[in-house]
Design an enzyme around this catalytic site. Structure first.
Site, PDB file in Angstrom:
ATOM      1  N   ASP A 151      -9.901  -2.383 -39.604  1.00  0.00           N
ATOM      2  CA  ASP A 151      -8.704  -2.663 -40.415  1.00  0.00           C
ATOM      3  C   ASP A 151      -9.124  -3.071 -41.831  1.00  0.00           C
ATOM      4  O   ASP A 151      -9.994  -3.923 -41.993  1.00  0.00           O
ATOM      5  CB  ASP A 151      -7.913  -3.796 -39.752  1.00  0.00           C
ATOM      6  CG  ASP A 151      -6.498  -3.911 -40.292  1.00  0.00           C
ATOM      7  OD1 ASP A 151      -6.130  -3.140 -41.194  1.00  0.00           O
ATOM      8  OD2 ASP A 151      -5.762  -4.797 -39.804  1.00  0.00           O
ATOM      9  N   HIS A 224       0.359   5.462 -38.322  1.00  0.00           N
ATOM     10  CA  HIS A 224       0.450   4.276 -39.182  1.00  0.00           C
ATOM     11  C   HIS A 224      -0.074   4.568 -40.588  1.00  0.00           C
ATOM     12  O   HIS A 224       0.551   4.206 -41.589  1.00  0.00           O
ATOM     13  CB  HIS A 224      -0.321   3.123 -38.538  1.00  0.00           C
ATOM     14  CG  HIS A 224      -0.297   1.871 -39.353  1.00  0.00           C
ATOM     15  ND1 HIS A 224       0.865   1.196 -39.642  1.00  0.00           N
ATOM     16  CD2 HIS A 224      -1.297   1.158 -39.959  1.00  0.00           C
ATOM     17  CE1 HIS A 224       0.596   0.140 -40.369  1.00  0.00           C
ATOM     18  NE2 HIS A 224      -0.704   0.089 -40.586  1.00  0.00           N
TER      19      HIS A 224
HETATM   20  C1  HEM Z   1      -4.010   0.960 -42.612  1.00  0.00           C
HETATM   21  C2  HEM Z   1      -3.732  -1.901 -38.697  1.00  0.00           C
HETATM   22  C3  HEM Z   1       0.570  -3.550 -40.250  1.00  0.00           C
HETATM   23  C4  HEM Z   1      -0.152  -1.267 -44.463  1.00  0.00           C
HETATM   24  C5  HEM Z   1      -4.264   0.363 -41.401  1.00  0.00           C
HETATM   25  C6  HEM Z   1      -5.390   0.708 -40.551  1.00  0.00           C
HETATM   26  C7  HEM Z   1      -5.303  -0.108 -39.464  1.00  0.00           C
HETATM   27  C8  HEM Z   1      -4.150  -0.944 -39.613  1.00  0.00           C
HETATM   28  C9  HEM Z   1      -6.278  -0.174 -38.289  1.00  0.00           C
HETATM   29  C10 HEM Z   1      -6.425   1.787 -40.853  1.00  0.00           C
HETATM   30  C11 HEM Z   1      -7.586   1.361 -41.659  1.00  0.00           C
HETATM   31  C12 HEM Z   1      -7.283   0.790 -43.013  1.00  0.00           C
HETATM   32  O1  HEM Z   1      -7.086  -0.409 -43.056  1.00  0.00           O
HETATM   33  O2  HEM Z   1      -7.212   1.478 -44.032  1.00  0.00           O
HETATM   34  C13 HEM Z   1      -2.528  -2.571 -38.777  1.00  0.00           C
HETATM   35  C14 HEM Z   1      -2.000  -3.432 -37.740  1.00  0.00           C
HETATM   36  C15 HEM Z   1      -0.798  -3.885 -38.170  1.00  0.00           C
HETATM   37  C16 HEM Z   1      -0.549  -3.327 -39.476  1.00  0.00           C
HETATM   38  C17 HEM Z   1      -2.704  -3.748 -36.418  1.00  0.00           C
HETATM   39  C18 HEM Z   1       0.170  -4.792 -37.449  1.00  0.00           C
HETATM   40  C19 HEM Z   1       0.882  -4.351 -36.440  1.00  0.00           C
HETATM   41  C20 HEM Z   1       0.761  -3.059 -41.515  1.00  0.00           C
HETATM   42  C21 HEM Z   1       1.891  -3.359 -42.358  1.00  0.00           C
HETATM   43  C22 HEM Z   1       1.689  -2.712 -43.550  1.00  0.00           C
HETATM   44  C23 HEM Z   1       0.422  -2.014 -43.447  1.00  0.00           C
HETATM   45  C24 HEM Z   1       3.070  -4.236 -41.953  1.00  0.00           C
HETATM   46  C25 HEM Z   1       2.519  -2.668 -44.797  1.00  0.00           C
HETATM   47  C26 HEM Z   1       3.693  -3.215 -44.937  1.00  0.00           C
HETATM   48  C27 HEM Z   1      -1.258  -0.479 -44.313  1.00  0.00           C
HETATM   49  C28 HEM Z   1      -1.794   0.361 -45.377  1.00  0.00           C
HETATM   50  C29 HEM Z   1      -2.891   1.037 -44.831  1.00  0.00           C
HETATM   51  C30 HEM Z   1      -3.019   0.564 -43.458  1.00  0.00           C
HETATM   52  C31 HEM Z   1      -1.276   0.481 -46.811  1.00  0.00           C
HETATM   53  C32 HEM Z   1      -3.789   2.060 -45.544  1.00  0.00           C
HETATM   54  C33 HEM Z   1      -3.211   3.429 -45.371  1.00  0.00           C
HETATM   55  C34 HEM Z   1      -4.105   4.493 -45.993  1.00  0.00           C
HETATM   56  O3  HEM Z   1      -4.231   4.513 -47.214  1.00  0.00           O
HETATM   57  O4  HEM Z   1      -4.684   5.262 -45.228  1.00  0.00           O
HETATM   58  N1  HEM Z   1      -3.522  -0.630 -40.802  1.00  0.00           N
HETATM   59  N2  HEM Z   1      -1.638  -2.540 -39.816  1.00  0.00           N
HETATM   60  N3  HEM Z   1      -0.113  -2.250 -42.206  1.00  0.00           N
HETATM   61  N4  HEM Z   1      -2.027  -0.338 -43.193  1.00  0.00           N
HETATM   62 FE1  HEM Z   1      -1.782  -1.386 -41.490  1.00  0.00          FE
END
Ligand code: HEM
Length: 331
Positions: A151, A224
């Protein structure tokens, strides 16, 4: 040469092994507001006092204020885009909105450092605040969320991080500040673990073991990473996340504390809209079939420079209807 730019708080500090997140409300009464204002001046000194005991631990603290709290504490002027977070979604998928006047985001490699700073900061606030939620998060293996995926990979870094998270001349009185949204998520790990690794990878949009982004031809539009990629005029709009796993295995609790910093709250709200309502509507984030948001609050993070000077602000709850007090914040 001295450059008079407001110093941001530790928003884009490197990730650490531990963190404590505290959300509190401020009690009614002018004396409690005064306590909080005085405290603003003490934060940096307390971080220094505790942090110097173990410099390598990277201790830091970011503090933010909710929309109503800002008015009660400091009045006018107010950060242009600060507003109470409005719930997003409906039915089974809701990004709920929950109360919060003050956010503390405390980070360090060692939990004892986080713990000590939280103790000192809360002691100074005394009965001026009631803590609504406190989460102790930990780094899980190689920066993995509790669901097993790395993450934080796509976080902007260096100058790009500053550009995406620090307010500039669009709101000069608050330059050097940021907005931050926090949400506490609980996961249904039994259901998640019933998926094959390949199915899980399609939920996130990256490979699990090696953390490589899936090619567009295999990455589902409801993954996601697809739904949190937001563009404007061909430019990607980014936020800084420093999510932390937390939980109590014995109680069946497995969670992610989401924290996102941005230059404007609308970027985070668009991401949430995509996740909870869908892009297009109905094409919602598959991660939400396994994750439920139980808190959600938006805060403004003043620059470190402004935070310190807020102590001399004279806005009081009893003044809030007094229009003459409109310019009470220190320049
Ligand atoms: C990407 C987990 C909630 C925004 C990711 C990734 C994981 C992850 C594993 C892929 C690796 C990375 O960090 O780039 C989670 C989990 C969440 C959660 C477990 C809770 C349930 C959220 C929320 C938002 C968010 C609420 C925004 C409001 C993003 C963004 C990316 C991302 C902007 C990068 C996307 C990209 O450019 O590829 N998240 N996330 N995440 N997440 Fe989350």
């Amino acid at each position: 040469m001295t450059i008079s730019i407001n110093q941001p708080q530790a928003v884009s500090n490197p990730v650490t092994r531990n963190a404590i997140f505290i959300v509190a409300t401020i009690a009614d009464g002018a004396e409690h507001l005064a306590t909080v204002r005085t405290w603003c001046e003490d934060v940096e000194g307390l971080v220094r006092s505790v942090g110097t005991r173990q410099p390598a631990s990277g201790l830091s603290c970011v503090c933010g204020f909710g929309s109503d709290a800002w008015d009660r504490l400091f009045g006018q002027p107010r950060p242009r885009q600060l507003h109470p977070f409005k719930a997003i979604g409906s039915g089974e998928r809701v990004a709920v909105s929950t109360p919060g006047d003050i956010l503390l985001h405390i980070r360090a490699d060692e939990m004892d450092m986080c713990f000590e700073l939280a103790t000192q900061l809360i002691a100074k606030l005394g009965n001026a605040v009631t803590v609504l939620d406190e989460v102790h998060g930990f780094r899980y293996f190689d920066q993995r969320a509790i669901i097993g995926f790395v993450d934080g990979t796509e976080n902007p870094t260096g100058g790009e991080a500053v550009d995406h998270t620090v307010i500039g001349d669009e709101d000069l009185a608050f330059a050097g500040g940021s907005y931050v949204l926090v949400q506490k998520y609980l996961h249904d790990m039994d259901a998640w673990n019933k998926l094959t690794v390949e199915q899980q990878e399609k939920v996130i949009g990256r490979t699990k073991m090696s953390n490589i982004e899936l090619n567009d031809d295999v990455k589902p539009t409801n993954s996601h990473s697809s739904l949190t990629t937001v563009e404007e005029d061909g430019r990607e709009l980014k936020i800084i996340r420093d999510n932390m796993p937390f939980g109590r295995p014995g109680m069946g609790e497995f969670g992610t504390y989401f924290i996102g910093y941005a230059r404007t709250p609308s970027i985070i709200e668009t991401m949430l809209e995509n996740m909870f309502v869908g892009r297009p509507a109905g094409n919602y984030d598959r991660l939400l079939d396994f994750s439920r948001a139980v808190t959600g609050t938006l805060f403004f993070v003043p620059s470190a420079t402004l935070l310190e000077s807020l102590a001399s602000s004279e806005q009081a709850e009893t003044d809030s209807t007094d229009t003459n007090s409109a310019e009470s914040m220190p320049a």
